[in-house]
Design an enzyme around this catalytic site. Sequence first.
Site, PDB file in Angstrom:
ATOM      1  N   GLY A 176       1.872   3.479  -5.110  1.00  0.00           N
ATOM      2  CA  GLY A 176       1.589   4.324  -6.269  1.00  0.00           C
ATOM      3  C   GLY A 176       0.775   3.615  -7.339  1.00  0.00           C
ATOM      4  CE  LYS A 177      -1.490  -1.518  -4.922  1.00  0.00           C
ATOM      5  NZ  LYS A 177      -0.808  -0.975  -3.741  1.00  0.00           N
TER       6      LYS A 177
ATOM      7  CB  THR B  74      -1.046   0.015   1.141  1.00  0.00           C
ATOM      8  OG1 THR B  74      -1.034   1.242   1.727  1.00  0.00           O
ATOM      9  CG2 THR B  74      -0.831  -0.988   2.175  1.00  0.00           C
ATOM     10  N   GLY B  75       0.423   2.265  -0.737  1.00  0.00           N
ATOM     11  CA  GLY B  75       1.195   3.483  -0.886  1.00  0.00           C
ATOM     12  C   GLY B  75       2.256   3.392  -1.962  1.00  0.00           C
TER      13      GLY B  75
ATOM     14  CD  GLU C  18      -7.187  -2.478  -3.597  1.00  0.00           C
ATOM     15  OE1 GLU C  18      -7.783  -3.128  -2.727  1.00  0.00           O
ATOM     16  OE2 GLU C  18      -6.317  -1.635  -3.366  1.00  0.00           O
TER      17      GLU C  18
HETATM   18  N1  LIG Z   1      -4.771  13.007  -4.215  1.00  0.00           N
HETATM   19  C1  LIG Z   1      -3.565  12.914  -3.661  1.00  0.00           C
HETATM   20  N2  LIG Z   1      -2.899  14.033  -3.258  1.00  0.00           N
HETATM   21  C2  LIG Z   1      -1.654  13.945  -2.736  1.00  0.00           C
HETATM   22  N3  LIG Z   1      -0.998  12.812  -2.537  1.00  0.00           N
HETATM   23  C3  LIG Z   1      -1.606  11.665  -2.901  1.00  0.00           C
HETATM   24  C4  LIG Z   1      -2.917  11.660  -3.485  1.00  0.00           C
HETATM   25  N4  LIG Z   1      -3.261  10.371  -3.743  1.00  0.00           N
HETATM   26  C5  LIG Z   1      -2.223   9.614  -3.351  1.00  0.00           C
HETATM   27  N5  LIG Z   1      -1.228  10.385  -2.847  1.00  0.00           N
HETATM   28  C6  LIG Z   1       0.074   9.875  -2.352  1.00  0.00           C
HETATM   29  O1  LIG Z   1       0.653   9.111  -3.382  1.00  0.00           O
HETATM   30  C7  LIG Z   1       1.279   7.951  -2.863  1.00  0.00           C
HETATM   31  C8  LIG Z   1       0.793   6.742  -3.623  1.00  0.00           C
HETATM   32  O2  LIG Z   1      -0.588   6.610  -3.424  1.00  0.00           O
HETATM   33  P1  LIG Z   1      -1.491   5.576  -4.226  1.00  0.00           P
HETATM   34  O3  LIG Z   1      -2.892   5.848  -3.830  1.00  0.00           O
HETATM   35  O4  LIG Z   1      -1.141   5.637  -5.656  1.00  0.00           O
HETATM   36  O5  LIG Z   1      -1.001   4.204  -3.597  1.00  0.00           O
HETATM   37  P2  LIG Z   1      -1.588   2.755  -3.821  1.00  0.00           P
HETATM   38  O6  LIG Z   1      -0.451   1.922  -4.279  1.00  0.00           O
HETATM   39  O7  LIG Z   1      -2.798   2.800  -4.669  1.00  0.00           O
HETATM   40  O8  LIG Z   1      -1.971   2.321  -2.349  1.00  0.00           O
HETATM   41  P3  LIG Z   1      -3.220   1.396  -1.870  1.00  0.00           P
HETATM   42  O9  LIG Z   1      -2.801  -0.020  -2.084  1.00  0.00           O
HETATM   43  O10 LIG Z   1      -3.304   1.727  -0.411  1.00  0.00           O
HETATM   44  O11 LIG Z   1      -4.426   1.797  -2.635  1.00  0.00           O
HETATM   45  C9  LIG Z   1       0.965   7.916  -1.383  1.00  0.00           C
HETATM   46  O12 LIG Z   1       2.124   8.297  -0.693  1.00  0.00           O
HETATM   47  C10 LIG Z   1      -0.122   8.932  -1.195  1.00  0.00           C
HETATM   48  O13 LIG Z   1       0.064   9.599   0.018  1.00  0.00           O
HETATM   49 MG   LIG Z   2      -4.872   2.497  -4.349  1.00  0.00          MG
END
Ligand SMILES: Nc1ncnc2c1ncn2[C@@H]1O[C@H](COP(=O)(O)OP(=O)(O)OP(=O)(O)O)[C@@H](O)[C@H]1O
Ligand SMILES: [Mg+2]
Lengths: 264, 285
Positions: free
Chosen positions: B45-46, B42-43, B171
């Site tokens: 960037g997916k 998680t986090g 998801e």
């Molecule tokens: N709208 C936003 N504004 C600022 N930062 C963001 C925003 N959305 C995500 N981030 C940041 O970008 C990074 C990646 O987030 P992202 O949502 O792409 O992760 P993810 O892999 O989808 O995680 P998850 O499995 O929890 O969904 C994180 O550090 C998050 O804090």
């Molecule tokens: Mg996500």
Amino acid sequence: MNRLIIGRYFPGNSLIHQLDPRFKLIFVLYFIGLLFFLDHFFLQVIFFILTLVIMMMTRVSLSIYIRGVRPLIWLILFATVLRIITTRGGVVYFDVGFLTVSHFGLLSGLYTFLRFIEMIFISTVLTLTTKPIDLTDAIYFLLKPLRYLYVPVEELSLMLSIALRFIPNLLDETEKVMNAQRARGMVFGEGNLLEQMRALTPLVLPLFAHSLKRAEDMADVLEVKGYKSGEKRTHYRALIWGFKDTLGVVLMLVLMLVVISFNI
Amino acid sequence: MNITFNRVSANYQLGPIKQENILRDLTAEVLPGSFTAVIGPTGAGKSSLLKLINGLLLPSVGEVSVGEVVFTAKASKEALKQVRKRVGMAFQFPEHQLFADTVYEDLAFGPRNFNMSEKEIETTIKEVCQLTGIDRSLLERSPFSLSGGQQRRVAIAGILATKPDILVLDEPAAGLDPEAKKQILDMLYDLHTAEKLTTLMVTHDMDDVAYYADDAIVMAEGQIKAHQDVRTLFANQDLLDQYQLDVPTALSLQQQLEAAKGQRLKNRALTLTELANGLIEEGWV
Ligand SMILES: Nc1ncnc2c1ncn2[C@@H]1O[C@H](COP(=O)(O)OP(=O)(O)OP(=O)(O)O)[C@@H](O)[C@H]1O
Ligand SMILES: [Mg+2]
């Protein structure tokens, strides 16, 4: 998420951060009140410098404060210009009908401008250095006497703290719903006023629906955890009045004396 | 349709204050007709990666191309519209986007934005209802009065109603019960094969990767760490360990059996059927 400065808390450990939120709240209200009695150039200078000094003491960078002013800058400039052209007195530089630019006008325009800026800066100092939850506690404390008038102060402060708590969520959600509708071909901010208003439905309705749902859940949780309105309650976070706060009160008195001495 | 990322970096910066890039130097190519899983902690960037595909997030450096349309730091409204029509995107918890008075109106929202005729819309809605198992009697109900699982179906149907060539799914089955989850994923997979769509799906469930995906993009700390065929990925235990990725249930079972027996099977099984076949072949059962 990173747009809103007013209402944002910047964690830190400066002297200003350490002050009692009750003191900070009172001080800010008092300071803003005093700003309306600054009719002397020297007083303006003192207050401006004081504002800057307080801002520096928070150790938050100046650019953050300036961002807080930006959304209001047109309002401020409008008020300033209005003030300049409607005030007469002293040397007149320019005069057409009811439009006058005079020495007096320029000076009071400057005062208006400074007053606005200082008001915004000083309130930003408060919100940048005080956790929203501490601020709520401080407001609760100040409203407490109203209990004797049967104002439901406890409930109000609970409502306020829950509302504050959910602002960031609401902002996040707004962004998510906007993105989802954009992905379905919605274009925001295009077309005439009516079209733009209509475009808000797909954004606002889901937010409402979701917030209502969450409010319902929240109410259930409060109920389940045994929350009852109208009870007398103690506080988990105690506010502590320190020596620094007392010093602050002395500063407030001094300021009052300075302002009075210039106004006589 | 081809999707390529060419040395893309991106962030959520608004205004002048500099922010670190959330996605860094991504290069990848998603082949037309492939089913690509996007995995990682998680986090990682997916979700942000998916947003790049239809211009909800624009690259600060590099370029993303979807078919003939190319996004760089600036994108024209035309390009955005064109791509968004082709890309159907389901976000995490897509039911939060429902808003209209009736299910029908909600399903018609996307197609109307892309200027489909009312007649076309009606036939399309019939199709997607059939596909997603939405009962016709629901069409006149308010979407808010449906159950969570039904809402999810409506939301996904609303995305399919724009007839996308590319499906981007974040998801899509999160928070559903196993039965509903399987139904939705099977449905999307069947659609993917029948319509020869190009599909990207974020998932945390390695069984989904094993059952549905052809290849997988592994993300961590905003970078693409690997982009491999699913079989190669699950054969690479070091990589899996490095990014704390689980293995599919069948493979984990196989590993336990192998450990207990002190022998190894010839192939690594990704699905239970494969495992059963492997066990029978080697005469373990
Ligand atoms: N709208 C936003 N504004 C600022 N930062 C963001 C925003 N959305 C995500 N981030 C940041 O970008 C990074 C990646 O987030 P992202 O949502 O792409 O992760 P993810 O892999 O989808 O995680 P998850 O499995 O929890 O969904 C994180 O550090 C998050 O804090
Ligand atoms: Mg996500």
